[in-house]
Write an enzyme that holds these catalytic residues in place. Structure first.
Site, PDB file in Angstrom:
ATOM      1  N   GLY A 126     -10.559 -10.050  -1.528  1.00  0.00           N
ATOM      2  CA  GLY A 126     -10.352 -10.062  -2.970  1.00  0.00           C
ATOM      3  C   GLY A 126      -8.926  -9.642  -3.269  1.00  0.00           C
ATOM      4  CD  GLU A 127      -4.602  -9.137  -5.736  1.00  0.00           C
ATOM      5  OE1 GLU A 127      -4.566 -10.259  -5.219  1.00  0.00           O
ATOM      6  OE2 GLU A 127      -3.756  -8.259  -5.495  1.00  0.00           O
ATOM      7  CB  SER A 128      -6.048  -4.588  -2.412  1.00  0.00           C
ATOM      8  OG  SER A 128      -4.691  -4.929  -2.503  1.00  0.00           O
ATOM      9  CB  CYS A 188      -8.922  -9.974   3.866  1.00  0.00           C
ATOM     10  SG  CYS A 188      -7.293 -10.576   3.425  1.00  0.00           S
ATOM     11  NE  ARG A 225      -1.603  -6.096  -1.536  1.00  0.00           N
ATOM     12  CZ  ARG A 225      -1.449  -6.232  -2.857  1.00  0.00           C
ATOM     13  NH1 ARG A 225      -0.840  -5.292  -3.551  1.00  0.00           N
ATOM     14  NH2 ARG A 225      -1.897  -7.306  -3.467  1.00  0.00           N
ATOM     15  CB  ILE A 275      -7.159 -16.078   2.535  1.00  0.00           C
ATOM     16  CG1 ILE A 275      -8.041 -17.144   3.200  1.00  0.00           C
ATOM     17  CG2 ILE A 275      -6.804 -16.475   1.100  1.00  0.00           C
ATOM     18  CD1 ILE A 275      -9.444 -17.243   2.617  1.00  0.00           C
ATOM     19  NE  ARG A 276      -3.455 -14.023  -2.246  1.00  0.00           N
ATOM     20  CZ  ARG A 276      -3.657 -12.935  -2.969  1.00  0.00           C
ATOM     21  NH1 ARG A 276      -2.678 -12.087  -3.185  1.00  0.00           N
ATOM     22  NH2 ARG A 276      -4.834 -12.678  -3.490  1.00  0.00           N
ATOM     23  CG  HIS A 314     -11.500 -13.968   4.666  1.00  0.00           C
ATOM     24  ND1 HIS A 314     -12.093 -13.322   3.602  1.00  0.00           N
ATOM     25  CD2 HIS A 314     -10.171 -13.892   4.437  1.00  0.00           C
ATOM     26  CE1 HIS A 314     -11.179 -12.882   2.775  1.00  0.00           C
ATOM     27  NE2 HIS A 314      -9.998 -13.215   3.256  1.00  0.00           N
ATOM     28  CD  GLU A 335     -15.663 -13.505   4.605  1.00  0.00           C
ATOM     29  OE1 GLU A 335     -15.379 -12.923   5.663  1.00  0.00           O
ATOM     30  OE2 GLU A 335     -14.833 -13.672   3.689  1.00  0.00           O
TER      31      GLU A 335
HETATM   32  N1  GLN Z   1      -3.585 -10.245  -0.415  1.00  0.00           N
HETATM   33  C1  GLN Z   1      -4.763  -9.664  -0.991  1.00  0.00           C
HETATM   34  C2  GLN Z   1      -4.499  -8.227  -1.417  1.00  0.00           C
HETATM   35  O1  GLN Z   1      -3.509  -7.673  -1.055  1.00  0.00           O
HETATM   36  C3  GLN Z   1      -5.933  -9.727  -0.011  1.00  0.00           C
HETATM   37  C4  GLN Z   1      -6.345 -11.162   0.200  1.00  0.00           C
HETATM   38  C5  GLN Z   1      -7.731 -11.333   0.737  1.00  0.00           C
HETATM   39  O2  GLN Z   1      -8.582 -10.459   0.665  1.00  0.00           O
HETATM   40  N2  GLN Z   1      -7.969 -12.507   1.248  1.00  0.00           N
HETATM   41  O3  GLN Z   1      -5.271  -7.653  -2.124  1.00  0.00           O
END
Ligand code: GLN
Length: 202
Positions: free
Chosen positions: A46-48, A78, A107, A136-137, A172, A174
């Site tokens: 998600g987005e931390s 992640c 990050r 993913i990022r 990820h 999952e």
């Molecule tokens: N880049 C996101 C963050 O810093 C994490 C991305 C992800 O969970 N796939 O929150």
């Protein structure tokens, strides 16, 4: 065995599906009291920045920190892993985190959303030399202390690390259709003393 899945954001349904397939009971959690019955907890991606703030507001941060300290197995994928880290590699980053694991984290280490990729990596602990890993990022980690084991690296950087009952993956699993890492976490939960010390059945 009851496995909580933090359900503020991310692949909650996907994690739940794998956990269920492996014979454990997934429970979506959002509030501190819901942690009571859990044998272990998964924190998805998600987005931390967003989820870190929500954790703090909801009191979940303190509740998870307390459980983790008592030995509850926690696995972050992640974003979940980012929130578990005690430190950021870049000193300039300040955002609310759980800070329960002795790792440093970078990050968005591989670039932006469009630089996301899938790679097969070797994970000796799973006896798997081609684990499908979706980044993913994604972050990478640096162990901070001798109790942190590096379970997998990608391009020389740790992307799967373990510290006793805590597990952090940059990628990820999952969504890759390979349940081996979930199986590994469930085994950590099964063999942990946390549940019996709290009178929870496994
Ligand atoms: N880049 C996101 C963050 O810093 C994490 C991305 C992800 O969970 N796939 O929150």
């Amino acid at each position: 065995m009851k496995i909580g899945i933090l359900c503020f954001q991310g692949d909650v349904a996907e994690h739940a599906e794998v956990v269920k397939t492996l014979g454990a009971q997934p429970i979506k959690v959002k509030y501190p009291y819901e942690l009571e019955v859990l044998n272990g907890l998964i924190i998805p991606g998600g987005e931390s920045t967003t989820v870190g703030a929500l954790l703090e507001e909801s009191g979940m941060s303190k509740a998870i920190q307390k459980r983790a300290q008592e030995g509850m197995p926690v696995w972050g994928t992640c974003m979940g892993a980012i929130l578990m880290a005690k430190q950021f590699i870049e000193n300039s980053i300040h955002q609310p985190v759980l800070g329960i694991m002795n790792i440093k984290v970078k990050r968005n280490a591989y670039g932006r959303q469009k630089e996301s990729f899938e790679e097969e990596i070797s994970i000796p602990a799973l006896k798997c030399d081609s684990f499908p890993s979706v980044f993913i990022r994604a972050p990478w980690f640096e162990p901070n202390g001798s109790k942190v084991e590096i379970l997998a690296q990608y391009q020389g950087k740790p992307v799967l690390v373990k510290e006793e009952h805590l597990l952090a993956s940059a990628f990820h699993p999952e969504i890759a259709g390979e349940p081996l890492l979930h199986k590994y976490f469930l085994e950590m939960v099964k063999t942990s003393k946390y549940s019996s010390s709290r009178g929870l059945s496994n």
